[in-house]
Design a protein around this motif. Structure first.
Motif, PDB file in Angstrom:
ATOM      1  N   ILE A  17       0.845  -1.199   0.000  1.00 25.24           N
ATOM      2  CA  ILE A  17       0.000   0.000   0.000  1.00 25.24           C
ATOM      3  C   ILE A  17       0.879   1.246   0.000  1.00 25.24           C
ATOM      4  CG2 ILE A  17      -1.680   1.322   1.335  1.00 25.24           C
ATOM      5  CD1 ILE A  17      -2.778  -1.337   2.375  1.00 25.24           C
ATOM      6  N   ASN A  18       0.610   2.140  -0.938  1.00 23.10           N
ATOM      7  CA  ASN A  18       1.341   3.404  -1.056  1.00 23.10           C
ATOM      8  C   ASN A  18       2.809   3.232  -1.461  1.00 23.10           C
ATOM      9  OD1 ASN A  18      -0.964   4.913  -0.248  1.00 23.10           O
ATOM     10  ND2 ASN A  18      -0.465   4.543   1.916  1.00 23.10           N
ATOM     11  N   SER A  19       3.163   2.068  -1.997  1.00 22.60           N
ATOM     12  CA  SER A  19       4.540   1.872  -2.454  1.00 22.60           C
ATOM     13  C   SER A  19       4.843   2.769  -3.647  1.00 22.60           C
ATOM     14  CB  SER A  19       4.765   0.405  -2.842  1.00 22.60           C
ATOM     15  OG  SER A  19       4.755  -0.422  -1.702  1.00 22.60           O
ATOM     16  N   LYS A  20       6.098   3.158  -3.743  1.00 23.64           N
ATOM     17  CA  LYS A  20       6.552   4.020  -4.817  1.00 23.64           C
ATOM     18  C   LYS A  20       7.906   3.530  -5.296  1.00 23.64           C
ATOM     19  CE  LYS A  20       7.568   8.880  -5.860  1.00 23.64           C
ATOM     20  NZ  LYS A  20       7.657  10.253  -5.296  1.00 23.64           N
ATOM     21  N   ALA A  21       8.081   3.426  -6.602  1.00 23.74           N
ATOM     22  CA  ALA A  21       9.349   2.964  -7.151  1.00 23.74           C
ATOM     23  C   ALA A  21      10.459   3.951  -6.820  1.00 23.74           C
ATOM     24  CB  ALA A  21       9.235   2.790  -8.661  1.00 23.74           C
ATOM     25  N   PRO A  77      12.321   7.117 -11.869  1.00 19.58           N
ATOM     26  CA  PRO A  77      12.699   5.712 -12.017  1.00 19.58           C
ATOM     27  C   PRO A  77      12.694   5.267 -13.473  1.00 19.58           C
ATOM     28  CG  PRO A  77      10.508   5.919 -11.041  1.00 19.58           C
ATOM     29  CD  PRO A  77      11.099   7.292 -11.060  1.00 19.58           C
ATOM     30  N   LYS A  78      13.726   4.520 -13.832  1.00 26.25           N
ATOM     31  CA  LYS A  78      13.849   3.985 -15.186  1.00 26.25           C
ATOM     32  C   LYS A  78      13.724   2.473 -15.125  1.00 26.25           C
ATOM     33  CE  LYS A  78      17.171   7.643 -16.417  1.00 26.25           C
ATOM     34  NZ  LYS A  78      16.298   8.468 -17.251  1.00 26.25           N
ATOM     35  N   ILE A  79      13.185   1.907 -16.187  1.00 27.31           N
ATOM     36  CA  ILE A  79      12.944   0.468 -16.181  1.00 27.31           C
ATOM     37  C   ILE A  79      13.272  -0.126 -17.542  1.00 27.31           C
ATOM     38  CG2 ILE A  79      10.532   0.404 -16.970  1.00 27.31           C
ATOM     39  CD1 ILE A  79       9.981  -1.398 -14.507  1.00 27.31           C
ATOM     40  N   SER A  80      13.831  -1.332 -17.517  1.00 27.77           N
ATOM     41  CA  SER A  80      14.065  -2.093 -18.740  1.00 27.77           C
ATOM     42  C   SER A  80      13.390  -3.445 -18.575  1.00 27.77           C
ATOM     43  CB  SER A  80      15.567  -2.278 -18.989  1.00 27.77           C
ATOM     44  OG  SER A  80      15.797  -2.957 -20.203  1.00 27.77           O
ATOM     45  N   ILE A  81      12.629  -3.868 -19.582  1.00 26.92           N
ATOM     46  CA  ILE A  81      11.865  -5.110 -19.442  1.00 26.92           C
ATOM     47  C   ILE A  81      12.477  -6.213 -20.306  1.00 26.92           C
ATOM     48  CG2 ILE A  81       9.698  -4.109 -18.687  1.00 26.92           C
ATOM     49  CD1 ILE A  81       8.706  -4.078 -21.518  1.00 26.92           C
ATOM     50  N   TYR A 225      18.502  -8.713  -5.581  1.00 23.43           N
ATOM     51  CA  TYR A 225      18.063  -7.605  -6.433  1.00 23.43           C
ATOM     52  C   TYR A 225      18.433  -6.230  -5.890  1.00 23.43           C
ATOM     53  CZ  TYR A 225      15.443  -4.405  -9.241  1.00 23.43           C
ATOM     54  OH  TYR A 225      15.125  -3.352 -10.057  1.00 23.43           O
ATOM     55  N   ASN A 226      18.528  -6.062  -4.593  1.00 18.68           N
ATOM     56  CA  ASN A 226      18.830  -4.734  -4.059  1.00 18.68           C
ATOM     57  C   ASN A 226      20.217  -4.248  -4.447  1.00 18.68           C
ATOM     58  OD1 ASN A 226      16.313  -4.512  -2.904  1.00 18.68           O
ATOM     59  ND2 ASN A 226      16.966  -5.267  -0.906  1.00 18.68           N
ATOM     60  N   ASN A 227      21.064  -5.148  -4.919  1.00 18.11           N
ATOM     61  CA  ASN A 227      22.374  -4.781  -5.439  1.00 18.11           C
ATOM     62  C   ASN A 227      22.327  -4.784  -6.961  1.00 18.11           C
ATOM     63  OD1 ASN A 227      23.688  -4.723  -2.839  1.00 18.11           O
ATOM     64  ND2 ASN A 227      23.600  -6.950  -2.868  1.00 18.11           N
ATOM     65  N   PHE A 228      22.960  -3.802  -7.580  1.00 20.19           N
ATOM     66  CA  PHE A 228      22.998  -3.769  -9.037  1.00 20.19           C
ATOM     67  C   PHE A 228      23.771  -4.958  -9.595  1.00 20.19           C
ATOM     68  CE2 PHE A 228      22.157   0.846  -8.438  1.00 20.19           C
ATOM     69  CZ  PHE A 228      21.088   0.969  -9.311  1.00 20.19           C
ATOM     70  N   TYR A 253       6.175  -2.071  -5.078  1.00 25.03           N
ATOM     71  CA  TYR A 253       6.836  -2.490  -3.839  1.00 25.03           C
ATOM     72  C   TYR A 253       8.178  -3.152  -4.153  1.00 25.03           C
ATOM     73  CZ  TYR A 253       7.933  -5.205   0.299  1.00 25.03           C
ATOM     74  OH  TYR A 253       8.591  -5.763   1.366  1.00 25.03           O
ATOM     75  N   PHE A 254       8.202  -4.032  -5.158  1.00 19.25           N
ATOM     76  CA  PHE A 254       9.441  -4.723  -5.513  1.00 19.25           C
ATOM     77  C   PHE A 254      10.540  -3.751  -5.935  1.00 19.25           C
ATOM     78  CE2 PHE A 254       6.642  -8.508  -6.944  1.00 19.25           C
ATOM     79  CZ  PHE A 254       6.589  -8.987  -5.646  1.00 19.25           C
ATOM     80  N   THR A 255      10.150  -2.626  -6.501  1.00 24.94           N
ATOM     81  CA  THR A 255      11.137  -1.655  -7.006  1.00 24.94           C
ATOM     82  C   THR A 255      11.268  -0.446  -6.081  1.00 24.94           C
ATOM     83  OG1 THR A 255       9.416  -0.625  -8.395  1.00 24.94           O
ATOM     84  CG2 THR A 255      10.787  -2.328  -9.416  1.00 24.94           C
TER      85      THR A 255
END
Length: 261
Positions: A17-21, A77-81, A225-228, A253-255
């Motif tokens: 709830i209320n998560s933000k990337a 935030p930037k994302i690559s899929i 994942y928290n590490n690049f 939440y994951f991001t």
């Protein structure tokens, strides 16, 4: 849905709830649009892309890797899929929508499943090699050529989606090097990116990492994942698992956590 998945979803609904990337570069890895496609799957995927565009700047994998290595500071935030396993819906449903929205994705494939397109082999491959219970088809080389020609990236996911941990040198070379050569010869392009099957390091070891780093520019895992980077190896980057059909707030939440170098 089993009991574990049911309670996991409940917990994620509460904590997301209320998560933000976070304002970082995020690399996602998924597999399909929905586990079972239907007449609305096209609209479902387009809605997914629109939701991503409203929150993230969507960039291609080469750009993501470059920005990460440059320690780029993001104002948004930037994302690559990326998508693993080469399911046919990547071509028939995803590709037209990705092109419509000028989004470039990456597809990690297994040459073994591409080279035998019989329904019996595909069913066996998905069950025995991918270890999932899905009714899917696999893309062929013509589809992958078109995807590649349109500027999307095709990477290796090993030859047969093998567990690489403990394999002999010859078997590792078959899975890691032969898959690269096969993709390059069929698509007439460089295959610079590699994704470890099953994601985490229960399924690969130091020998497979060494062979990947010698033959590819970059490899990708789904652990830590928290590490690049995976254990400070600047050639092995971490991805965050997702599927297009998870709730958007779960993805946020994951991001949400700030990633570390």
């Amino acid at each position: 849905m089993n009991i574990r998945s049911f309670f996991r979803k409940i917990i994620l609904n509460l904590i997301s709830i209320n998560s933000k990337a976070s304002n970082n570069i995020h690399i996602l890895n998924g597999h399909f649009i929905q586990s079972n496609l239907n007449k609305n799957s096209k609209f479902f995927f387009e809605n997914f892309i629109n939701n991503l565009k409203n929150i993230f700047e969507i960039i291609d994998l080469k750009s993501a890797v470059q920005l990460i290595n440059d320690k780029h500071k993001c104002e948004k935030p930037k994302i690559s899929i990326t998508f693993d396993d080469g399911f046919e819906e990547c071509y028939s449903i995803m590709l037209p929508i990705l092109e419509k929205h000028n989004v470039k994705a990456t597809f990690f494939v297994n040459p073994m499943s591409i080279e035998n397109q019989t329904s019996s082999f595909t069913k066996s491959f998905i069950h025995n090699n991918l270890k999932v219970d899905l009714q899917k088809r696999i893309m062929n080389w013509d589809m992958l050529r078109e995807i590649n020609d349109l500027g999307h990236i095709i990477g290796s996911h090993t030859y047969s989606h093998a567990n690489l941990k403990g394999l002999s040198k010859s078997k590792l070379e078959y899975e890691i090097i032969d898959s690269k050569f096969r993709i390059e010869s069929e698509l007439n392009t460089n295959c610079d990116f590699f994704a470890f099957p099953f994601g985490n390091d229960n399924y690969f070891d130091a020998n497979s990492i060494e062979l990947v780093t010698k033959n590819y520019k970059f490899g990708f895992t789904s652990g830590l994942y928290n590490n690049f980077f995976y254990k400070n190896n600047k050639q092995i980057l971490s991805r965050r698992h997702f599927e297009c059909d998870i709730p958007l707030k779960h993805l946020l939440y994951f991001t949400s956590k700030k990633r570390k170098y």
